[in-house]
Structures are given as C-alpha cells and as structure tokens.
Design an enzyme around this catalytic site. Structure first.
Site, mmCIF file in Angstrom:
data_model
loop_
_atom_site.group_PDB
_atom_site.id
_atom_site.type_symbol
_atom_site.label_atom_id
_atom_site.label_comp_id
_atom_site.label_asym_id
_atom_site.label_seq_id
_atom_site.Cartn_x
_atom_site.Cartn_y
_atom_site.Cartn_z
ATOM 1 N N VAL A 27 -20.478 15.788 -14.984
ATOM 2 C CA VAL A 27 -21.358 14.942 -13.970
ATOM 3 C C VAL A 27 -22.876 15.355 -14.517
ATOM 4 C CG1 VAL A 27 -22.739 14.707 -11.897
ATOM 5 C CG2 VAL A 27 -19.613 15.378 -12.438
ATOM 6 N N THR A 70 -19.989 17.761 -6.046
ATOM 7 C CA THR A 70 -19.310 18.007 -5.114
ATOM 8 C C THR A 70 -19.170 19.058 -4.615
ATOM 9 O OG1 THR A 70 -18.418 16.795 -6.019
ATOM 10 C CG2 THR A 70 -17.249 16.911 -4.076
ATOM 11 N N LEU A 96 -3.275 0.804 -4.802
ATOM 12 C CA LEU A 96 -1.964 0.794 -4.831
ATOM 13 C C LEU A 96 -1.101 0.744 -5.688
ATOM 14 C CD1 LEU A 96 -2.973 -1.189 -1.396
ATOM 15 C CD2 LEU A 96 -2.578 1.352 -1.387
ATOM 16 N N CYS A 106 -10.786 15.771 -10.084
ATOM 17 C CA CYS A 106 -11.407 15.767 -8.051
ATOM 18 C C CYS A 106 -10.499 15.998 -7.296
ATOM 19 C CB CYS A 106 -12.297 14.585 -8.131
ATOM 20 S SG CYS A 106 -13.318 14.459 -9.451
HETATM 21 C C1 UDX Z 1 -11.886 10.411 -8.716
HETATM 22 C C2 UDX Z 1 -12.363 8.791 -7.938
HETATM 23 O O1 UDX Z 1 -12.260 7.351 -8.518
HETATM 24 C C3 UDX Z 1 -14.259 9.234 -8.605
HETATM 25 O O2 UDX Z 1 -14.416 8.124 -7.503
HETATM 26 C C4 UDX Z 1 -14.175 10.836 -7.945
HETATM 27 O O3 UDX Z 1 -15.691 10.584 -8.412
HETATM 28 C C5 UDX Z 1 -13.910 11.563 -8.735
HETATM 29 O O4 UDX Z 1 -12.387 11.220 -8.812
HETATM 30 P P1 UDX Z 1 -10.632 10.349 -10.962
HETATM 31 O O5 UDX Z 1 -10.277 11.734 -11.172
HETATM 32 O O6 UDX Z 1 -11.897 10.555 -12.274
HETATM 33 O O7 UDX Z 1 -11.797 9.843 -10.508
HETATM 34 O O8 UDX Z 1 -9.636 9.474 -11.457
HETATM 35 P P2 UDX Z 1 -8.765 8.192 -10.449
HETATM 36 O O9 UDX Z 1 -9.145 7.185 -12.380
HETATM 37 O O10 UDX Z 1 -9.983 7.695 -9.053
HETATM 38 O O11 UDX Z 1 -7.741 8.396 -10.695
HETATM 39 C C6 UDX Z 1 -7.208 9.495 -10.051
HETATM 40 C C7 UDX Z 1 -5.418 9.889 -10.174
HETATM 41 O O12 UDX Z 1 -5.105 8.907 -9.647
HETATM 42 C C8 UDX Z 1 -4.864 9.022 -11.672
HETATM 43 O O13 UDX Z 1 -3.837 10.289 -12.215
HETATM 44 C C9 UDX Z 1 -4.067 7.973 -11.574
HETATM 45 O O14 UDX Z 1 -3.077 8.102 -12.206
HETATM 46 C C10 UDX Z 1 -3.788 8.048 -10.467
HETATM 47 N N1 UDX Z 1 -4.273 6.791 -9.617
HETATM 48 C C11 UDX Z 1 -4.889 6.016 -8.960
HETATM 49 C C12 UDX Z 1 -2.759 6.195 -9.182
HETATM 50 O O15 UDX Z 1 -1.404 7.034 -9.523
HETATM 51 N N2 UDX Z 1 -2.217 4.897 -8.575
HETATM 52 C C13 UDX Z 1 -3.340 4.152 -8.185
HETATM 53 O O16 UDX Z 1 -2.932 3.384 -7.351
HETATM 54 C C14 UDX Z 1 -4.508 4.703 -8.556
#
Ligand code: UDX
Length: 472
Positions: A11, A119, A258, A268
């Site tokens: 960050v 955070t 979704l 996160c």
């Molecule tokens: C997340 C939040 O999106 C961001 O706003 C916050 O600041 C930090 O946490 P990040 O952890 O970088 O960001 O990844 P993100 O793109 O949100 O994906 C998180 C996880 O969810 C991944 O493992 C991804 O594969 C999974 N995911 C995401 C799904 O399984 N399905 C989806 O529809 C979306």
C-alpha cells in the site's frame, strides 16, 4: 505538496509512487535498508504491473525519495501505510501504526495531518490521536494536528489503476477546526482525481474504518454466495454461468464478483474478514453471516482436490498432476491463502507427483510450501516447477487450473491432449466452455456447469455470453 509515507510495502509504495506521479514531493520511509537500495535501483519487492515504471520515473524526476531516516519527513501530510498483521486471535495488530504515529509526534514542528491508509480496526484513528497527544504532552508541546482515515481499496494486479481512477475516495475526518483544516488539505491533494466527477465520500473516522472492512466482507460474501449456488447447480444439473448472467442483469445485483471458482485467497479478504469478525464479537454482535462466508470458502478451496481424489482414487501413488497457476489471482506473485497451495498439499499428501507452472509465483510458492509443516521433504521432492505450461503436462494424468492467467485461456488443445496421459481437465476458474471441451474430446470438470445443463443448452442451440473468470 510535500508528503511523507510511512512504509514501502504494497500500500505504501503504490500510495507514494502515485502521489509523486500527481506532482507531489514524496518521501517514503522504510526501515529495511536492503529494500530501499532495491527501490532506488527501480527494482520492486512485489510484482505489480506499472509500478516499477512509476517508481523509476518519479525517483528520476526527484519527486520520490526513499529513506530510513524519519528526520527528513517533516511534511504537513503524513500517510501511515505500514502493515497490520493479524495477531493469534485474528485481530489486526496496529502496533506499527501507533509506532509511526509516535515517530511523527516526536518530530512535529507545526500543524500536521496524519492519514491512516492501512486497514485498521474501528477506533484506530482515536488511538493514533491519543498516541500523538501523549508524545506532544511529554514534550510540553501545544501543537495541533488532525487524524484522517483514508482506507485504500486497491486490488493487487490493478493497484496503480485503482489509485489513479478510484471508484471512490473515502475520507473520515474528525470534527472541529483541525478536522476542517485537514479536509481542505486533502481536498487539494485529491483534486486531480476528483476533477471530472467528484469521487470523495466524506464521513467520520469510525465510519471510514468500517467502510473498508464492510466492502471486503460484501465482496467475499458475493463470492461464497455464488460458489454455494454453483455447488448446488452441479447437483441439480443447472449451469451457474447462465444463472450469473440471469441474476446479474438485475441492476440491483450486477455481474461482477459473482464468478464461481475454487475459492478466494489473497492477503485482504481472509485477514480482513477475520479481523472484522473478531471486532464484531468484541462489540457484542458476532457476525453469523461472515462465519458462513469463511466456512464456505475454506470448503471451496478443498473442492478441486476432492474431485481429483473422487476421480482417481484416494491413494494417488503413481499418478502425476499438472497444476496451472499458483498465485491467488493473475498479475501478482502473491500466494497468501492461495487455493493452489491447498490443492498441491492435498495431492502431495495423497502420494501424487505434481508439476506446477505459474508465470511469476514460483519463488513465493516454493517458500510457502517449504514452510507448510504438513509437507515433509519426501512430499516436496514429488513437486516439480515446470518451465512452461506445456512442460508441466508431460506425462500427467490430468490438468488442474487454479489461477486464470490470460496465457492459460486458449491453449492448443491438441498439444494438451498429446501431452496428458488422459485428457482430463479440472477447471477451477471456469475458463473453458463445457460444450467446446466436449467437442474437443476432453473430460472437463468445471465449478457449477454440469453435463446435464450442457446437453440441454446444446440441444436448444443456445450460446452464453462471454464467460471465464472474474478477470475476463
Ligand atoms: C481485494 C479487494 O478487491 C480490494 O478492494 C481490497 O483493497 C483488497 O482486497 P485483492 O485481494 O487484490 O483485492 O483481490 P480481488 O481481485 O478482489 O480478488 C480476491 C480473490 O477473490 C481472488 O482469489 C479471486 O480469484 C477471488 N474471486 C474474485 C472469485 O473467486 N470470484 C470473483 O467473482 C471475484
């Protein structure tokens, strides 16, 4: 403006580089001298598209400096972007945040705005205020200051874009004169990002702190919701991709976040959900929904391994499996809480040999797997890091895809079939259209897109809109 950023972690680096790019003079404070030396050479400790270029350009232009000496950081705006690792109970540990606050207070020579980017649990802004005040009192200083909560919503892999084109900028400010003065400074700082349409949402500090947790909890809830629906779709013969399109068309629901798959990971969601759960319990209101979201996700991460065991038997001795993707999502080398590590552990513990490929995450995965106490040297000796995706397939009984890197999206299926012992694909991110896979003669295991639904779709001549993972 002159700005100090505490922490050159994920960050902090993104914040420092982007604020410098916007024309500010930024000093980024980092305790680790090795990291500073690396950064000054334009080398990044993390993989984040576009960030190395931004750091190099702004260091070159003299707008961005790195130092371990807090004495140089007397700027009016002080951003705290240090880590808040979970303690044994899952609560976010804010000790580094408070240490940075005390460091600021010890050097304060005029009005300063202290902005928390990390955070942090609800009430941290007040704890920062108390820590700073205590130091000032000890110095006998009557200086005034403001504390602002400005949580980041950056996604790994898209962090620079998310900073420069944010959906919103959340600013939690305190009441009173100092708060108003801080609001004026931050309005000026973020003016370039608000120019075309206003994106700042003003609130009090507690609400800002909760906004960050609530956003991540909501997103994780959507993922666990769709995964639970996908598992049901598998059992009853419905296609989750059709269902996603069907419900997403309702503007109140929307299509994003979704996508069914083998579970969410990263630094996160798991950490923030735990921290939110913990603070809610402490406040006397355990969050039942979040507990379910976490439990569903933990089960979902086991799903691919369980399906492989169900297909090939409980003892996988003599079997070889290829795994494409180690990072918790594309465009990052972060493997924290990655579903791939769970799957690899399951396969190795069931005596299989595993060949893995990821474009950037071999080193981080190797470190994480070597620290996994459930895997001894014998198990790790059965793990091979392949030089490219096709190399991982050689002699494998099946391919499992866990991360939807772009380069995995349209493989040469003839080559895949020629390399695999059996044409079996476990598609953990629903990258491939079941009908096309059937036509290619591949046994395709998806998440929530079972054969019965496929047959009905094919006979109706229906075509679904583009699908294939959240990063499609
Ligand atoms: C997340 C939040 O999106 C961001 O706003 C916050 O600041 C930090 O946490 P990040 O952890 O970088 O960001 O990844 P993100 O793109 O949100 O994906 C998180 C996880 O969810 C991944 O493992 C991804 O594969 C999974 N995911 C995401 C799904 O399984 N399905 C989806 O529809 C979306």
């Amino acid at each position: 403006m002159r700005i100090t950023v505490f922490g050159a972690g994920y960050v902090g680096l993104v914040t420092a580089a982007c604020l410098a790019e916007l024309g500010n003079e930024v000093l980024c404070l980092e305790r680790d001298p090795a990291r500073i030396a690396l950064l000054e050479r334009g080398q990044l400790p993390i993989h984040e598209p576009g960030l190395a270029e931004l750091v190099t350009a702004n260091v070159g232009a003299g707008r961005l400096r790195f130092s371990s000496d807090a004495d140089g950081g007397m700027a009016e705006l002080q951003f705290i972007a240090v880590g808040t690792p979970p303690d044994e109970d899952g609560a976010a540990d804010v000790e580094h945040v408070l240490q940075a606050a005390r460091t600021i207070a010890r050097r304060m020579a005029g009005f300063q705005v202290i902005v928390t980017k990390s955070t942090v649990p609800i009430g941290t802004a007040e704890r920062v205020r108390a820590a700073v005040q205590q130091e000032l009192d000890a110095r006998g200083s009557g200086l005034s200051f403001a504390v602002v909560s400005n949580p980041e919503f950056l996604k790994e892999g898209a962090a620079v874009h998310d900073f420069m084109q944010p959906d919103r900028i959340v600013l939690g400010v305190e009441a009173g004169t100092a708060g108003r003065r801080a609001a004026a400074l931050l309005t000026a700082l973020y003016e370039p990002l608000n120019r075309h349409h206003p994106r700042t949402v003003w609130m009090d500090t507690r609400s800002a702190e909760l906004t960050k947790y609530a956003a991540n909890a909501m997103l994780a809830t959507r993922i666990s919701f769709i995964n639970e629906m996908a598992n049901l779709a598998d059992l009853i013969g419905a296609d989750i991709e059709a269902v996603r399109c069907g419900i997403g068309a309702d503007q109140r629901i929307g299509y994003s976040f979704l996508y069914a798959g083998c579970g969410y990971g990263g630094s996160c969601f798991p950490k923030d959900l735990q921290a939110l759960g913990r603070l809610a319990s402490e406040a006397g209101q355990p969050l039942r929904l979040l507990r379910a979201v976490e439990a569903i996700n933990n089960d979902q991460k086991l799903m691919l391994g369980q399906r492989i065991l169900a297909r090939f038997g409980d003892d996988l001795h003599g079997h070889v499996f290829a795994v494409w993707g180690l990072a918790f999502k594309p465009d990052t080398d972060d493997v924290r809480h990655a579903s791939a590590l769970v799957l690899i552990g399951q396969l190795l513990r069931a005596n299989a040999c595993v060949a893995v490929y990821d474009p950037v995450a071999h080193a981080t995965a190797r470190r994480a797997l070597e620290q996994d106490r459930s895997l001894g040297p014998e198990a790790l000796a059965r793990l091979r890091y392949a030089s490219d995706p096709m190399n991982a397939l050689q002699g494998a009984d099946a391919l499992a895809i866990v991360t939807e890197w772009k380069q995995f999206r349209s493989p040469d299926w003839r080559q895949v079939k020629a390399l695999l012992r059996q044409p079996v694909v476990f598609d953990g991110r629903n990258l491939f259209e079941p009908r096309l896979m059937a036509e290619a003669g591949i046994e395709h295991h998806s998440i929530g897109r079972p054969p019965r639904a496929r047959l009905a779709m094919a006979s109706a001549g229906a075509a679904l809109p583009a699908q294939g993972g959240q990063n499609a």
